[in-house]
Design an enzyme around this catalytic site. Structure first.
Site, short mmCIF file in Angstrom:
data_model
loop_
_atom_site.label_atom_id
_atom_site.label_comp_id
_atom_site.label_asym_id
_atom_site.label_seq_id
_atom_site.Cartn_x
_atom_site.Cartn_y
_atom_site.Cartn_z
N CYS A 1 -3.52 7.98 10.50
CA CYS A 1 -2.30 7.32 10.50
C CYS A 1 -1.60 7.88 9.33
O CYS A 1 -2.25 8.52 8.54
CB CYS A 1 -2.53 5.86 10.08
SG CYS A 1 -1.08 4.91 10.40
N CYS A 44 0.74 6.21 7.27
CA CYS A 44 1.41 5.25 6.35
C CYS A 44 0.72 5.36 4.99
O CYS A 44 1.60 4.98 4.08
CB CYS A 44 1.23 3.66 6.89
SG CYS A 44 -0.53 3.29 7.13
N LYS A 65 -3.25 -3.21 18.65
CA LYS A 65 -3.06 -3.43 17.23
C LYS A 65 -1.55 -4.37 17.36
O LYS A 65 -0.57 -3.66 17.35
CB LYS A 65 -2.81 -2.01 16.44
CG LYS A 65 -2.65 -2.50 15.18
CD LYS A 65 -2.93 -1.21 14.19
CE LYS A 65 -2.40 -1.30 12.78
NZ LYS A 65 -2.49 -0.19 12.02
N ARG A 98 -2.93 -3.47 2.43
CA ARG A 98 -1.71 -2.57 2.11
C ARG A 98 -1.88 -2.42 0.74
O ARG A 98 -1.31 -1.39 0.02
CB ARG A 98 -0.41 -3.10 2.52
CG ARG A 98 -0.35 -2.97 4.07
CD ARG A 98 0.63 -3.63 4.81
NE ARG A 98 0.58 -3.43 6.28
CZ ARG A 98 1.54 -4.17 7.01
NH1 ARG A 98 2.62 -4.92 6.62
NH2 ARG A 98 1.38 -3.95 8.49
N ARG A 110 6.45 -3.46 10.61
CA ARG A 110 6.04 -2.71 11.39
C ARG A 110 6.30 -3.19 12.88
O ARG A 110 5.48 -2.48 13.78
CB ARG A 110 4.54 -2.50 11.31
CG ARG A 110 4.31 -1.87 9.84
CD ARG A 110 2.92 -1.02 9.99
NE ARG A 110 2.12 -0.88 8.72
CZ ARG A 110 2.46 0.07 7.56
NH1 ARG A 110 3.84 0.56 7.74
NH2 ARG A 110 1.84 -0.11 6.47
N GLU A 145 -1.46 -1.42 27.10
CA GLU A 145 -1.70 -0.48 25.98
C GLU A 145 -2.90 0.24 26.36
O GLU A 145 -3.26 1.24 25.94
CB GLU A 145 -1.44 -1.13 24.38
CG GLU A 145 -0.20 -1.43 24.28
CD GLU A 145 0.33 -0.34 23.74
OE1 GLU A 145 -0.03 0.96 23.86
OE2 GLU A 145 1.72 -0.22 23.28
N LYS A 185 -7.53 -5.42 17.12
CA LYS A 185 -7.40 -5.85 15.67
C LYS A 185 -5.91 -6.58 15.71
O LYS A 185 -5.13 -6.11 16.30
CB LYS A 185 -7.25 -4.38 15.13
CG LYS A 185 -6.38 -4.59 13.81
CD LYS A 185 -6.38 -2.97 13.33
CE LYS A 185 -5.94 -3.02 11.89
NZ LYS A 185 -5.64 -1.60 11.55
N TYR A 244 -15.36 -5.54 6.36
CA TYR A 244 -15.71 -5.57 4.81
C TYR A 244 -16.62 -6.31 4.45
O TYR A 244 -17.38 -5.96 3.47
CB TYR A 244 -14.59 -5.96 4.12
CG TYR A 244 -13.13 -5.19 4.50
CD1 TYR A 244 -12.84 -3.83 4.15
CD2 TYR A 244 -12.36 -5.49 5.47
CE1 TYR A 244 -11.84 -3.16 4.29
CE2 TYR A 244 -11.19 -4.98 5.84
CZ TYR A 244 -10.98 -3.68 5.19
OH TYR A 244 -9.66 -3.00 5.76
C1 PBG Z 1 -3.03 1.89 8.98
C2 PBG Z 1 -4.02 0.76 8.92
C3 PBG Z 1 -3.63 -0.62 8.81
C4 PBG Z 1 -4.94 -1.09 8.80
C5 PBG Z 1 -5.72 -0.26 9.42
N1 PBG Z 1 -5.05 0.93 9.45
C6 PBG Z 1 -2.35 -1.28 8.29
C7 PBG Z 1 -1.15 -1.61 8.84
O1 PBG Z 1 -1.00 -1.32 9.86
O2 PBG Z 1 -0.38 -2.30 8.07
C8 PBG Z 1 -5.18 -2.96 8.50
C9 PBG Z 1 -6.53 -3.09 8.24
C10 PBG Z 1 -6.89 -4.23 7.49
O3 PBG Z 1 -6.00 -5.01 7.34
O4 PBG Z 1 -8.23 -4.49 6.91
N2 PBG Z 1 -1.87 1.67 9.97
#
Ligand code: PBG
Length: 319
Positions: free
Chosen positions: A112, A114, A191, A201, A213, A229, A244, A309
């Site tokens: 990703c 970001c 997602k 974040r 987003r 999707e 997710k 986690y």
């Molecule tokens: C990257 C990404 C995110 C998460 C996993 N990959 C953050 C988002 O989309 O803002 C979130 C994982 C988590 O909250 O543990 N885009």
């Protein structure tokens, strides 16, 4: 049939094992760095040397693998840190693969932009008259470059989480063209734009600097769209899919399980972890049983593996 432990074990329908669990790591620059994320007790940003130590422990505990994220030294609008040979996750991958005690772990690299863009969005951004737009197609190229770079650095699996349309196909084409045809793609197929990513974040320093987003991640109301999707990602060549968040979307995991035969993972995201940790700290929930029940629910909904986690804690409880 519930009278004794052994009777219950005999008729148990769902299993949970350390090998079903994937542990996320956040790799940051420096040496000997272990900086706890304030909203995620027990989770830290780790420099490469510390990440190797963590990987060795994960291997000892029998975990299924690691999911790697990176905090680069600098960020820019082209996310250069995501695909550089010396990118932070690339360094982490090489170091972990160098450790005899850790190299057999499955290493999954999140793909990703970001964490690497100055604005914190998952793709290239341009300004419009009244705001901004994340450019889908121009982002694909950078995502594909990132995936190739991570595969070459040692990722066993690449996992695109950006939610741009067409990225699985673009990544597959690029991997095949660059001698990485054996690298599977785990696509975050469905997602949702979720409030439960809040603590992540902070952990990954990836909060969008403006906007949100919702223009690229899914609307939480849409189950049929989630199935679409998934179909699209599989058509484009995804080998497995990731769902997710997990707990607020268990019905979506079940629907996916009933629909497709590929391996399915589910991500118990940062907010799910943090809210449970907060309740444990208050003494409102019993830690060990709650951790295992939250993960068993994800498995029962139909996920083959869970990203969590709590992976190390759960593995110790299951030992
Ligand atoms: C990257 C990404 C995110 C998460 C996993 N990959 C953050 C988002 O989309 O803002 C979130 C994982 C988590 O909250 O543990 N885009």
């Amino acid at each position: 049939m519930r009278r004794t432990d052994s009777l219950r074990a005999l008729v148990r329908e769902t299993t949970l094992e350390p090998g079903d669990l994937i542990y996320p790591l956040f790799i940051c620059p420096g040496q000997g760095v272990r900086r706890e994320v304030s909203s995620m007790p027990g989770v830290s940003n780790l420099s490469v040397d510390e990440a190797v130590r963590e990987a060795e422990e994960a291997a000892r505990l029998g975990l299924g693998g690691l999911l790697l994220f990176g905090l680069p030294e600098t960020k820019d609008d082209q996310a250069t840190g995501a695909y550089g040979h010396n990118g932070i996750v690339q360094q982490g991958l090489r170091a972990i693969k160098h450790s005899a005690a850790a190299r057999n772990l499955v290493l999954i690299a999140d793909v990703c932009l970001c964490e690497y863009t100055s604005h914190g969005h998952c793709g290239i951004v341009h300004e419009t008259g009244d705001g901004f737009e994340v450019e889908n197609d121009s982002s694909l190229n950078l995502l594909a470059r990132t995936a190739v770079s991570l595969a070459k650095a040692g990722a066993d699996i690449v996992a695109p989480s950006d939610m741009m349309d067409g990225r699985v196909g673009a990544i597959r084409t690029a991997l095949d063209a660059e001698d990485c045809c054996d690298t599977p793609i785990l696509s975050y197929a469905s997602k949702f734009a979720s409030a439960f990513y809040g603590p992540f974040r902070e952990a990954a320093d990836s909060a969008p600097q403006f906007g949100d987003r919702k223009t690229y991640q899914m609307d939480g109301a849409n189950l049929r769209e989630a199935m679409r999707e998934i179909d699209l990602d599989l058509e484009e060549g995804a080998d497995m899919i990731l769902m997710k968040p997990a707990m607020p979307y268990l019905d979506v995991i079940r629907a996916a399980r009933d629909r497709v035969g590929v391996p399915i993972g589910a991500y118990q995201v940062s907010g799910e972890y943090s809210m449970l940790q907060a309740a444990f700290a208050k003494g409102w929930l019993e830690r060990d049983r709650t951790v295992l029940e939250s993960l068993l629910g994800i498995r029962r909904a139909g996920a083959d593996f869970a990203v969590t986690y709590f992976a190390k804690d759960a593995a110790r409880l299951l030992a």
